[in-house]
Design a protein around this motif. Structure first.
Motif, PDB file in Angstrom:
ATOM      1  N   SER A   1      19.135  24.993   7.547  1.00  0.00           N
ATOM      2  CA  SER A   1      18.027  25.924   7.791  1.00  0.00           C
ATOM      3  C   SER A   1      17.564  26.495   6.462  1.00  0.00           C
ATOM      4  O   SER A   1      18.384  26.935   5.648  1.00  0.00           O
ATOM      5  N   ILE A   2      16.252  26.447   6.214  1.00  0.00           N
ATOM      6  CA  ILE A   2      15.749  26.847   4.907  1.00  0.00           C
ATOM      7  C   ILE A   2      15.791  28.354   4.734  1.00  0.00           C
ATOM      8  O   ILE A   2      15.756  29.108   5.695  1.00  0.00           O
ATOM      9  N   VAL A   3      15.867  28.760   3.473  1.00  0.00           N
ATOM     10  CA  VAL A   3      16.046  30.170   3.140  1.00  0.00           C
ATOM     11  C   VAL A   3      15.064  30.561   2.052  1.00  0.00           C
ATOM     12  O   VAL A   3      14.874  29.824   1.076  1.00  0.00           O
ATOM     13  N   SER A   4      14.417  31.699   2.213  1.00  0.00           N
ATOM     14  CA  SER A   4      13.599  32.266   1.144  1.00  0.00           C
ATOM     15  C   SER A   4      13.541  33.768   1.347  1.00  0.00           C
ATOM     16  O   SER A   4      13.870  34.261   2.427  1.00  0.00           O
ATOM     17  N   PRO A   5      13.128  34.516   0.322  1.00  0.00           N
ATOM     18  CA  PRO A   5      13.027  35.967   0.485  1.00  0.00           C
ATOM     19  C   PRO A   5      11.878  36.400   1.381  1.00  0.00           C
ATOM     20  O   PRO A   5      11.725  37.577   1.659  1.00  0.00           O
ATOM     21  N   ARG A   6      11.046  35.459   1.811  1.00  0.00           N
ATOM     22  CA  ARG A   6       9.857  35.800   2.601  1.00  0.00           C
ATOM     23  C   ARG A   6      10.182  35.943   4.078  1.00  0.00           C
ATOM     24  O   ARG A   6      10.880  35.103   4.645  1.00  0.00           O
ATOM     25  N   PRO A   7       9.656  36.997   4.737  1.00  0.00           N
ATOM     26  CA  PRO A   7       9.789  37.066   6.192  1.00  0.00           C
ATOM     27  C   PRO A   7       9.106  35.858   6.833  1.00  0.00           C
ATOM     28  O   PRO A   7       8.198  35.266   6.264  1.00  0.00           O
TER      29      PRO A   7
ATOM     30  N   GLU B   1      11.043  20.562   5.904  1.00  0.00           N
ATOM     31  CA  GLU B   1      11.462  21.951   5.752  1.00  0.00           C
ATOM     32  C   GLU B   1      11.872  22.263   4.308  1.00  0.00           C
ATOM     33  O   GLU B   1      11.607  23.357   3.801  1.00  0.00           O
ATOM     34  N   LEU B   2      12.507  21.310   3.638  1.00  0.00           N
ATOM     35  CA  LEU B   2      12.931  21.558   2.258  1.00  0.00           C
ATOM     36  C   LEU B   2      11.739  21.655   1.309  1.00  0.00           C
ATOM     37  O   LEU B   2      11.764  22.427   0.344  1.00  0.00           O
ATOM     38  N   VAL B   3      10.678  20.894   1.594  1.00  0.00           N
ATOM     39  CA  VAL B   3       9.456  21.050   0.800  1.00  0.00           C
ATOM     40  C   VAL B   3       8.825  22.408   1.102  1.00  0.00           C
ATOM     41  O   VAL B   3       8.394  23.132   0.197  1.00  0.00           O
ATOM     42  N   ARG B   4       8.796  22.783   2.374  1.00  0.00           N
ATOM     43  CA  ARG B   4       8.195  24.064   2.753  1.00  0.00           C
ATOM     44  C   ARG B   4       8.980  25.236   2.166  1.00  0.00           C
ATOM     45  O   ARG B   4       8.403  26.260   1.791  1.00  0.00           O
ATOM     46  N   GLU B   5      10.286  25.083   2.067  1.00  0.00           N
ATOM     47  CA  GLU B   5      11.092  26.135   1.454  1.00  0.00           C
ATOM     48  C   GLU B   5      10.640  26.408   0.021  1.00  0.00           C
ATOM     49  O   GLU B   5      10.510  27.561  -0.403  1.00  0.00           O
ATOM     50  N   GLN B   6      10.368  25.339  -0.735  1.00  0.00           N
ATOM     51  CA  GLN B   6       9.922  25.524  -2.117  1.00  0.00           C
ATOM     52  C   GLN B   6       8.534  26.162  -2.175  1.00  0.00           C
ATOM     53  O   GLN B   6       8.234  26.947  -3.084  1.00  0.00           O
TER      54      GLN B   6
ATOM     55  N   GLU C   1       1.110  34.754  -3.119  1.00  0.00           N
ATOM     56  CA  GLU C   1      -0.175  34.072  -3.223  1.00  0.00           C
ATOM     57  C   GLU C   1      -0.559  33.346  -1.932  1.00  0.00           C
ATOM     58  O   GLU C   1      -1.695  33.395  -1.496  1.00  0.00           O
ATOM     59  N   LEU C   2       0.434  32.648  -1.357  1.00  0.00           N
ATOM     60  CA  LEU C   2       0.085  31.754  -0.255  1.00  0.00           C
ATOM     61  C   LEU C   2       1.284  31.517   0.663  1.00  0.00           C
ATOM     62  O   LEU C   2       1.653  30.379   0.906  1.00  0.00           O
ATOM     63  N   PRO C   3       1.920  32.565   1.174  1.00  0.00           N
ATOM     64  CA  PRO C   3       3.178  32.342   1.865  1.00  0.00           C
ATOM     65  C   PRO C   3       3.076  31.628   3.205  1.00  0.00           C
ATOM     66  O   PRO C   3       3.964  30.894   3.584  1.00  0.00           O
ATOM     67  N   TYR C   4       1.997  31.835   3.961  1.00  0.00           N
ATOM     68  CA  TYR C   4       1.990  31.331   5.344  1.00  0.00           C
ATOM     69  C   TYR C   4       0.844  30.382   5.680  1.00  0.00           C
ATOM     70  O   TYR C   4       0.711  29.972   6.821  1.00  0.00           O
ATOM     71  N   ALA C   5       0.011  30.052   4.700  1.00  0.00           N
ATOM     72  CA  ALA C   5      -1.134  29.180   4.979  1.00  0.00           C
ATOM     73  C   ALA C   5      -0.802  27.709   4.745  1.00  0.00           C
ATOM     74  O   ALA C   5      -1.688  26.881   4.700  1.00  0.00           O
ATOM     75  N   THR C   6       0.491  27.390   4.591  1.00  0.00           N
ATOM     76  CA  THR C   6       0.878  26.013   4.318  1.00  0.00           C
ATOM     77  C   THR C   6       1.834  25.493   5.381  1.00  0.00           C
ATOM     78  O   THR C   6       2.587  26.248   5.993  1.00  0.00           O
ATOM     79  N   THR C   7       1.791  24.187   5.585  1.00  0.00           N
ATOM     80  CA  THR C   7       2.798  23.496   6.376  1.00  0.00           C
ATOM     81  C   THR C   7       2.985  22.117   5.760  1.00  0.00           C
ATOM     82  O   THR C   7       2.183  21.685   4.915  1.00  0.00           O
ATOM     83  N   VAL C   8       4.020  21.422   6.167  1.00  0.00           N
ATOM     84  CA  VAL C   8       4.354  20.135   5.547  1.00  0.00           C
ATOM     85  C   VAL C   8       4.522  19.075   6.627  1.00  0.00           C
ATOM     86  O   VAL C   8       5.173  19.304   7.651  1.00  0.00           O
ATOM     87  N   GLU C   9       3.932  17.926   6.378  1.00  0.00           N
ATOM     88  CA  GLU C   9       4.047  16.784   7.285  1.00  0.00           C
ATOM     89  C   GLU C   9       4.614  15.600   6.507  1.00  0.00           C
ATOM     90  O   GLU C   9       4.140  15.283   5.413  1.00  0.00           O
ATOM     91  N   ILE C  10       5.646  14.955   7.041  1.00  0.00           N
ATOM     92  CA  ILE C  10       6.220  13.778   6.392  1.00  0.00           C
ATOM     93  C   ILE C  10       5.496  12.536   6.914  1.00  0.00           C
ATOM     94  O   ILE C  10       5.596  12.204   8.096  1.00  0.00           O
TER      95      ILE C  10
ATOM     96  N   ILE D   1      10.236   9.009   0.388  1.00  0.00           N
ATOM     97  CA  ILE D   1       9.647  10.018   1.266  1.00  0.00           C
ATOM     98  C   ILE D   1       8.270  10.412   0.756  1.00  0.00           C
ATOM     99  O   ILE D   1       8.088  10.682  -0.438  1.00  0.00           O
ATOM    100  N   GLY D   2       7.301  10.409   1.662  1.00  0.00           N
ATOM    101  CA  GLY D   2       5.958  10.856   1.333  1.00  0.00           C
ATOM    102  C   GLY D   2       5.627  12.103   2.129  1.00  0.00           C
ATOM    103  O   GLY D   2       5.662  12.085   3.359  1.00  0.00           O
ATOM    104  N   ALA D   3       5.352  13.214   1.444  1.00  0.00           N
ATOM    105  CA  ALA D   3       5.124  14.502   2.108  1.00  0.00           C
ATOM    106  C   ALA D   3       3.713  15.006   1.839  1.00  0.00           C
ATOM    107  O   ALA D   3       3.266  15.039   0.687  1.00  0.00           O
ATOM    108  N   VAL D   4       3.025  15.408   2.908  1.00  0.00           N
ATOM    109  CA  VAL D   4       1.702  16.007   2.781  1.00  0.00           C
ATOM    110  C   VAL D   4       1.825  17.510   2.989  1.00  0.00           C
ATOM    111  O   VAL D   4       2.361  17.969   3.996  1.00  0.00           O
TER     112      VAL D   4
END
Length: 303
Positions: free
Chosen positions: A35-41, A201-206, A214-223, A235-238
């Motif tokens: 499960s990914i971890v960051s300081p962001r809620p 999830e690991l890309v989204r964690e970064q 700047e942009l905490p919640y306007a992104t998502t990642v698709e493999i 692996i190709g991630a968008v």
């Protein structure tokens, strides 16, 4: 002749307000980063199972987004509604719950989480996390007494999930709440999610860690691609954003930020998957994806 200790297994919901260390606790119990971890809620968006197997039992830990009062409002986005449904849905079919709180703090959001668990009729273990940050340990006793007043907890455990302190006693008490039965998952499984999901999830964690405010919640990642070639994963991630200006922020000057995101995500993938990883990343725009139910389904947000 002593009896052989019974084996216990069951599902345990891990609930609490955002950013109290739920995901860190699950990773510590599982012994791997699921499960990914960051300081962001609101870092956690999906319902995810972390499978922690011990000699005398197995905890199937349900990691969920934090529960928020304002998620029920008409102004909440489709993403917020999805996350709140995922959090509440985590209580279905579980045997016990861990209510994770920050040591020394109890507010309306913590009370809401407790009330949600109490209404579900679940035995609740209070996990007081981040006790290593409390300098005056004596101050914890009146704090714990105040929190416990008028509330029923099956057990109370001060822990440091980050430093893995106090977890052995916690596991013992949680296992005692679970039914006697065989393990629900094979011993070597650590999550119900695929490597493709974990890679996204690991890309989204970064993204969460490096983009800050700047942009905490306007992104998502698709493999888009996950191919295994012996000891190499290709692996190709968008990375999806909602506006062109956000795309520029993710890419950074000369592509520097995107390279940094990819590099750090790749290191985490190699550690988790146990193989070399060749990771390619792209940034694309889909306007308003976070408030579009169809887009959420397309990006894998399913309950």
């Amino acid at each position: 002749m002593s009896e052989t200790p019974s084996y216990r297994a069951g599902h345990v919901a891990v609930i609490g307000r955002p950013n109290v260390g739920k995901s860190t606790l699950i990773n510590a119990l599982v012994g791997a980063k699921v499960s990914i971890v960051s300081p962001r809620p609101q870092t956690t968006r999906h319902r995810l199972l972390g499978i922690a197997t011990f000699p005398d039992g197995q905890l199937v830990l349900v990691d969920t987004p934090g529960i928020h009062r304002d998620f029920g409002k008409a102004s909440a986005t489709a993403m917020h509604r999805f996350m709140n449904r995922a959090a509440r849905g985590a209580l279905e079919g579980v045997d016990a719950a861990l209510l994770v709180v920050q040591a020394g703090r109890w507010d309306d959001a913590d009370a809401l989480a407790y009330d949600t668990l109490a209404k579900a009729g679940l035995p609740v273990v209070l996990v007081v996390n981040q006790v290593d940050r409390v300098k005056d340990k004596a101050a914890l006793l009146p704090y714990l007494a105040e929190v416990a007043q008028g509330r029923e907890f099956a057990a109370v455990h001060p822990v440091s999930a980050l430093k893995r302190k106090g977890l052995e006693a916690l596991v013992k008490d949680v296992l005692a709440l679970l039914p006697e039965q065989e393990a629900l998952y094979p011993e070597d499984e650590i999550t119900d999610r695929s490597q493709r999901f974990l890679a996204a999830e690991l890309v989204r964690e970064q993204l969460m860690r490096q983009l800050g405010d700047e942009l905490p919640y306007a992104t998502t990642v698709e493999i888009e691609r996950f191919e295994q070639e012996g000891r190499l994963a290709r692996i190709g991630a968008v990375i999806w954003v909602e506006r062109d200006g956000q795309k520029a922020i993710v890419i950074g000057k000369g592509g520097e930020r995107l390279r940094e995101i990819g590099s750090k995500a790749r290191v985490q993938m190699e550690r988790l998957f146990g193989c070399k990883v060749f990771l390619e990343t792209w940034v694309r725009v889909r306007e308003g994806w976070s408030d579009d139910e169809a887009a959420l389904r397309a990006f894998g947000y399913t309950e």
